[in-house]
Design a protein around this motif. Structure first.
Motif, PDB file in Angstrom:
ATOM      1  N   ILE A 108       0.839  -1.205   0.000  1.00 11.62           N
ATOM      2  CA  ILE A 108       0.000   0.000   0.000  1.00 11.62           C
ATOM      3  C   ILE A 108       0.873   1.253   0.000  1.00 11.62           C
ATOM      4  O   ILE A 108       0.651   2.184  -0.793  1.00 11.62           O
ATOM      5  CB  ILE A 108      -0.930   0.000   1.237  1.00 11.62           C
ATOM      6  CG1 ILE A 108      -1.865  -1.211   1.187  1.00 11.62           C
ATOM      7  CG2 ILE A 108      -1.730   1.300   1.304  1.00 11.62           C
ATOM      8  CD1 ILE A 108      -2.555  -1.510   2.508  1.00 11.62           C
ATOM      9  N   ILE A 109       1.879   1.270   0.855  1.00 13.67           N
ATOM     10  CA  ILE A 109       2.779   2.427   0.934  1.00 13.67           C
ATOM     11  C   ILE A 109       3.525   2.607  -0.385  1.00 13.67           C
ATOM     12  O   ILE A 109       3.688   3.736  -0.880  1.00 13.67           O
ATOM     13  CB  ILE A 109       3.774   2.256   2.098  1.00 13.67           C
ATOM     14  CG1 ILE A 109       3.021   2.229   3.438  1.00 13.67           C
ATOM     15  CG2 ILE A 109       4.812   3.379   2.098  1.00 13.67           C
ATOM     16  CD1 ILE A 109       3.884   1.839   4.623  1.00 13.67           C
ATOM     17  N   ALA A 110       3.971   1.498  -0.987  1.00 14.02           N
ATOM     18  CA  ALA A 110       4.712   1.560  -2.259  1.00 14.02           C
ATOM     19  C   ALA A 110       3.859   2.182  -3.363  1.00 14.02           C
ATOM     20  O   ALA A 110       4.349   2.978  -4.178  1.00 14.02           O
ATOM     21  CB  ALA A 110       5.154   0.156  -2.661  1.00 14.02           C
ATOM     22  N   ALA A 111       2.571   1.817  -3.398  1.00 12.04           N
ATOM     23  CA  ALA A 111       1.684   2.377  -4.418  1.00 12.04           C
ATOM     24  C   ALA A 111       1.441   3.860  -4.189  1.00 12.04           C
ATOM     25  O   ALA A 111       1.361   4.649  -5.146  1.00 12.04           O
ATOM     26  CB  ALA A 111       0.360   1.616  -4.420  1.00 12.04           C
ATOM     27  N   GLY A 172     -14.344  -4.118  -5.686  1.00 10.14           N
ATOM     28  CA  GLY A 172     -14.981  -2.824  -5.864  1.00 10.14           C
ATOM     29  C   GLY A 172     -15.125  -2.062  -4.553  1.00 10.14           C
ATOM     30  O   GLY A 172     -14.817  -0.866  -4.462  1.00 10.14           O
ATOM     31  N   ILE A 173     -15.570  -2.762  -3.500  1.00 11.45           N
ATOM     32  CA  ILE A 173     -15.773  -2.126  -2.191  1.00 11.45           C
ATOM     33  C   ILE A 173     -14.452  -1.671  -1.589  1.00 11.45           C
ATOM     34  O   ILE A 173     -14.322  -0.547  -1.094  1.00 11.45           O
ATOM     35  CB  ILE A 173     -16.487  -3.096  -1.230  1.00 11.45           C
ATOM     36  CG1 ILE A 173     -17.897  -3.403  -1.759  1.00 11.45           C
ATOM     37  CG2 ILE A 173     -16.548  -2.532   0.183  1.00 11.45           C
ATOM     38  CD1 ILE A 173     -18.619  -4.497  -1.010  1.00 11.45           C
ATOM     39  N   THR A 174     -13.435  -2.573  -1.618  1.00  8.27           N
ATOM     40  CA  THR A 174     -12.132  -2.207  -1.044  1.00  8.27           C
ATOM     41  C   THR A 174     -11.464  -1.108  -1.872  1.00  8.27           C
ATOM     42  O   THR A 174     -10.715  -0.287  -1.335  1.00  8.27           O
ATOM     43  CB  THR A 174     -11.198  -3.425  -0.944  1.00  8.27           C
ATOM     44  OG1 THR A 174     -11.045  -4.032  -2.236  1.00  8.27           O
ATOM     45  CG2 THR A 174     -11.743  -4.448   0.039  1.00  8.27           C
ATOM     46  N   GLY A 175     -11.762  -1.094  -3.182  1.00 13.14           N
ATOM     47  CA  GLY A 175     -11.226  -0.016  -4.027  1.00 13.14           C
ATOM     48  C   GLY A 175     -11.798   1.334  -3.615  1.00 13.14           C
ATOM     49  O   GLY A 175     -11.070   2.338  -3.543  1.00 13.14           O
ATOM     50  N   LYS A 176     -13.094   1.361  -3.313  1.00 15.42           N
ATOM     51  CA  LYS A 176     -13.721   2.605  -2.844  1.00 15.42           C
ATOM     52  C   LYS A 176     -13.165   3.017  -1.485  1.00 15.42           C
ATOM     53  O   LYS A 176     -12.964   4.209  -1.219  1.00 15.42           O
ATOM     54  CB  LYS A 176     -15.236   2.413  -2.760  1.00 15.42           C
ATOM     55  CG  LYS A 176     -15.915   2.295  -4.119  1.00 15.42           C
ATOM     56  CD  LYS A 176     -17.410   2.024  -3.973  1.00 15.42           C
ATOM     57  CE  LYS A 176     -18.064   1.867  -5.343  1.00 15.42           C
ATOM     58  NZ  LYS A 176     -19.515   1.541  -5.223  1.00 15.42           N
ATOM     59  N   LEU A 177     -12.919   2.008  -0.631  1.00 14.24           N
ATOM     60  CA  LEU A 177     -12.322   2.296   0.671  1.00 14.24           C
ATOM     61  C   LEU A 177     -10.937   2.915   0.497  1.00 14.24           C
ATOM     62  O   LEU A 177     -10.588   3.885   1.185  1.00 14.24           O
ATOM     63  CB  LEU A 177     -12.215   1.002   1.494  1.00 14.24           C
ATOM     64  CG  LEU A 177     -11.475   1.102   2.832  1.00 14.24           C
ATOM     65  CD1 LEU A 177     -12.219   2.042   3.784  1.00 14.24           C
ATOM     66  CD2 LEU A 177     -11.316  -0.291   3.461  1.00 14.24           C
ATOM     67  N   MET A 181      -9.550   6.658   1.510  1.00 14.69           N
ATOM     68  CA  MET A 181      -8.355   6.858   2.341  1.00 14.69           C
ATOM     69  C   MET A 181      -7.266   7.616   1.588  1.00 14.69           C
ATOM     70  O   MET A 181      -6.148   7.761   2.073  1.00 14.69           O
ATOM     71  CB  MET A 181      -7.818   5.504   2.808  1.00 14.69           C
ATOM     72  CG  MET A 181      -8.774   4.743   3.729  1.00 14.69           C
ATOM     73  SD  MET A 181      -8.222   3.035   4.063  1.00 14.69           S
ATOM     74  CE  MET A 181      -6.693   3.339   4.950  1.00 14.69           C
ATOM     75  N   ASN A 182      -7.622   8.031   0.355  1.00 17.59           N
ATOM     76  CA  ASN A 182      -6.700   8.801  -0.490  1.00 17.59           C
ATOM     77  C   ASN A 182      -5.470   7.995  -0.898  1.00 17.59           C
ATOM     78  O   ASN A 182      -4.353   8.503  -0.959  1.00 17.59           O
ATOM     79  CB  ASN A 182      -6.266  10.090   0.217  1.00 17.59           C
ATOM     80  CG  ASN A 182      -5.795  11.150  -0.777  1.00 17.59           C
ATOM     81  OD1 ASN A 182      -6.246  11.186  -1.927  1.00 17.59           O
ATOM     82  ND2 ASN A 182      -4.879  12.006  -0.347  1.00 17.59           N
ATOM     83  N   LEU A 186      -6.316   0.305  -6.628  1.00 19.37           N
ATOM     84  CA  LEU A 186      -5.875  -1.086  -6.696  1.00 19.37           C
ATOM     85  C   LEU A 186      -5.249  -1.590  -5.398  1.00 19.37           C
ATOM     86  O   LEU A 186      -5.003  -2.786  -5.247  1.00 19.37           O
ATOM     87  CB  LEU A 186      -4.890  -1.274  -7.853  1.00 19.37           C
ATOM     88  CG  LEU A 186      -5.478  -1.194  -9.264  1.00 19.37           C
ATOM     89  CD1 LEU A 186      -4.387  -1.306 -10.319  1.00 19.37           C
ATOM     90  CD2 LEU A 186      -6.528  -2.293  -9.472  1.00 19.37           C
ATOM     91  N   THR A 187      -4.978  -0.699  -4.446  1.00 15.15           N
ATOM     92  CA  THR A 187      -4.422  -1.150  -3.165  1.00 15.15           C
ATOM     93  C   THR A 187      -5.512  -1.620  -2.202  1.00 15.15           C
ATOM     94  O   THR A 187      -5.203  -2.178  -1.142  1.00 15.15           O
ATOM     95  CB  THR A 187      -3.621  -0.017  -2.471  1.00 15.15           C
ATOM     96  OG1 THR A 187      -4.508   1.059  -2.150  1.00 15.15           O
ATOM     97  CG2 THR A 187      -2.498   0.479  -3.361  1.00 15.15           C
ATOM     98  N   GLY A 188      -6.781  -1.414  -2.587  1.00 20.96           N
ATOM     99  CA  GLY A 188      -7.890  -1.796  -1.713  1.00 20.96           C
ATOM    100  C   GLY A 188      -7.808  -3.236  -1.205  1.00 20.96           C
ATOM    101  O   GLY A 188      -7.891  -3.481   0.007  1.00 20.96           O
ATOM    102  N   PRO A 189      -7.626  -4.225  -2.114  1.00 19.63           N
ATOM    103  CA  PRO A 189      -7.530  -5.607  -1.636  1.00 19.63           C
ATOM    104  C   PRO A 189      -6.353  -5.847  -0.690  1.00 19.63           C
ATOM    105  O   PRO A 189      -6.412  -6.749   0.155  1.00 19.63           O
ATOM    106  CB  PRO A 189      -7.351  -6.409  -2.937  1.00 19.63           C
ATOM    107  CG  PRO A 189      -8.026  -5.571  -3.982  1.00 19.63           C
ATOM    108  CD  PRO A 189      -7.706  -4.161  -3.588  1.00 19.63           C
ATOM    109  N   PHE A 190      -5.288  -5.054  -0.808  1.00 24.92           N
ATOM    110  CA  PHE A 190      -4.145  -5.231   0.100  1.00 24.92           C
ATOM    111  C   PHE A 190      -4.442  -4.659   1.495  1.00 24.92           C
ATOM    112  O   PHE A 190      -3.845  -5.098   2.475  1.00 24.92           O
ATOM    113  CB  PHE A 190      -2.887  -4.590  -0.505  1.00 24.92           C
ATOM    114  CG  PHE A 190      -2.310  -5.393  -1.638  1.00 24.92           C
ATOM    115  CD1 PHE A 190      -1.495  -6.487  -1.389  1.00 24.92           C
ATOM    116  CD2 PHE A 190      -2.578  -5.061  -2.960  1.00 24.92           C
ATOM    117  CE1 PHE A 190      -0.974  -7.241  -2.423  1.00 24.92           C
ATOM    118  CE2 PHE A 190      -2.061  -5.807  -4.010  1.00 24.92           C
ATOM    119  CZ  PHE A 190      -1.256  -6.903  -3.744  1.00 24.92           C
TER     120      PHE A 190
END
Length: 433
Positions: A108-111, A172-177, A181-182, A186-190
């Motif tokens: 997540i941090i890398a992205a 889709g849901i984790t992507g919106k989350l 979180m700004n 694509l980091t949503g699933p992580f």
């Protein structure tokens, strides 16, 4: 004052009823942790290739995430196996899952900072979760009888289904989350993976007491002491090297083919206009068929036999490759069918091979052997991930799928030869007697 494991083990050595209760309790704990671990596993599979493609700006490197987290999985398999051998399942599995969660946070941090170097390092560490997810299946077999082993393996995999299927369908849901979180979508699933892996690790750390592997070792050591008293000859560890080799090859071949086709399917789908939601549905069916059939396949493998079901795995994987190669890229039906067959074939290969490994080892050396074999499985997944991107970039997704299906035919002569050798050895022993 806390009793030592030797003191605790004594009560299980002389009580089959207590061993049975601990066996069932271990299966429940493994199942609970695997529900969360499955969600962590799904992140890299579902969006790993897409994230790398986005950051690298080229399709040829889309297989790198799969390769890297499988390389990390290989290293982690060795470490988790060593920790389990030395300290028990609880320490090994808890450490591996928590490391996987830390790796997901790193992705997540890398992205966010757009750092490829940190992405690759984090994916490597994230691979610990994949290795531990696989090794958790062994925990249920430590106290299982020979006729229960494939069933015990399957129970762990069934519970993995809940998280593994939910993960891709929450893209889709984790992507919106993630966007809320700004951070990149694509980091949503992580984000889900970090939470799921760390929770799975804590479940093992807190709940897996007493440790089933340490109890199984104590029972085996007690049995050996009685055997030596009855027949005082030097004890040799009962490791069937041929059985270990056959089980390992079965799992390596199925892992290469499954990871190669699975890794490039999301990229293939994007080329034909499918969105992230469609990708999540296809991968969800795939992962569901990787784990959910274990309700039946584990019992079948125990009843019908390891060799017969390995041949079935090879045939099913061949059909998966043929369907993926010949199906129209815009057809959701055929994409779901091919990836479902791919998951089912992998399921049969993994459970058959795992049962063969457990059958061929004893508790005193089992964890070390299992860790070594899982290193090969992880390296096979890494090879499949790297080769998949190269093959699709230079040839096509159809060539990749067809080649993978044909490769699985090697499983048929492998088990036939292994069966012939086993029967020949048994005949030679009976003639000597």
């Amino acid at each position: 004052m806390t009793r030592s494991i030797d003191q605790v083990a004594q009560s299980y050595i002389h009580s089959p009823n207590k061993r049975k209760k601990l066996y069932k309790r271990t299966l429940l704990i493994v199942g609970l942790s695997q529900m969360f671990a499955g969600a962590g596993l799904a992140a890299g599979i579902t969006v790993g290739a897409l994230l790398a493609q986005q950051m690298l700006g080229t399709e040829a490197g889309a297989g790198l995430p799969t390769a890297i987290f499988n390389l990390g999985s290989a290293g982690a398999a060795l470490i988790v196996g060593w920790l389990s051998q030395r300290y028990g399942r609880r320490t090994g599995l808890a450490t591996g899952f928590i490391a996987g969660g830390i790796g997901a946070i790193g992705v997540i941090i890398a992205a966010v900072i757009n750092s490829l170097f940190l992405l690759f390092i984090s994916l490597f560490i994230y691979g610990a979760g994949t290795a531990t997810n696989l090794q958790a299946r062994y925990a249920g077999t430590d106290l299982a009888s020979p006729k229960q082993r494939a069933t015990a393996i399957s129970m762990a995999m069934v519970f993995t289904t809940f998280g593994a299927v939910a993960g891709p369908n929450l893209v889709g849901i984790t992507g919106k989350l993630a966007l809320a979180m700004n951070v990149p979508e694509l980091t949503g699933p992580f984000i889900l993976a970090a939470f799921a892996y760390i929770l799975a690790g804590l479940i093992f750390s807190i709940m897996l007491r007493p440790d089933p592997l340490l109890i199984a070792r104590a029972i085996e050591a007690n049995k050996q002491d009685h055997d030596i008293q009855a027949n005082p000859t030097p004890y040799v560890h009962k490791t069937n090297k041929r059985g270990v080799a056959v089980g390992a090859i079965v799992m390596v071949v199925t892992q290469i083919v499954m990871f190669a086709i699975m890794t490039m399917t999301p990229v293939h789908m994007q080329h034909h206009g499918h969105g992230l939601g469609a990708v999540g549905i296809v991968i969800g069916f795939h992962i569901g068929l990787m784990y959910l059939p274990s309700l039946i396949t584990g019992v079948l493998i125990d009843k019908i036999g390891r060799n017969t079901m390995t041949i079935a795995a090879g045939v099913i994987l061949l059909f998966a490759g043929l369907v993926a190669a010949m199906a129209p890229g815009n057809s959701m039906f055929f994409l779901i069918l091919s990836l479902s067959l791919l998951g089912l074939g992998w399921n049969l290969g993994l459970i058959s091979g795992t049962a063969q490994i457990v059958d061929s080892t004893d508790p005193l050396t089992r964890a070390k052997t299992q860790g070594t074999v899982d290193v090969l499985i992880a390296l096979a997944g890494a090879a499949g991930g790297v080769l998949s991107g190269v093959i699709v970039a230079h040839y096509s997704y159809a060539i990749l799928s067809l080649g993978g299906g044909i490769l699985c035919l090697i499983l048929i002569p492998l088990v036939v030869l292994a069966k012939e050798n086993k029967e020949k050895n048994a005949l030679e022993i009976s003639e000597k007697l």
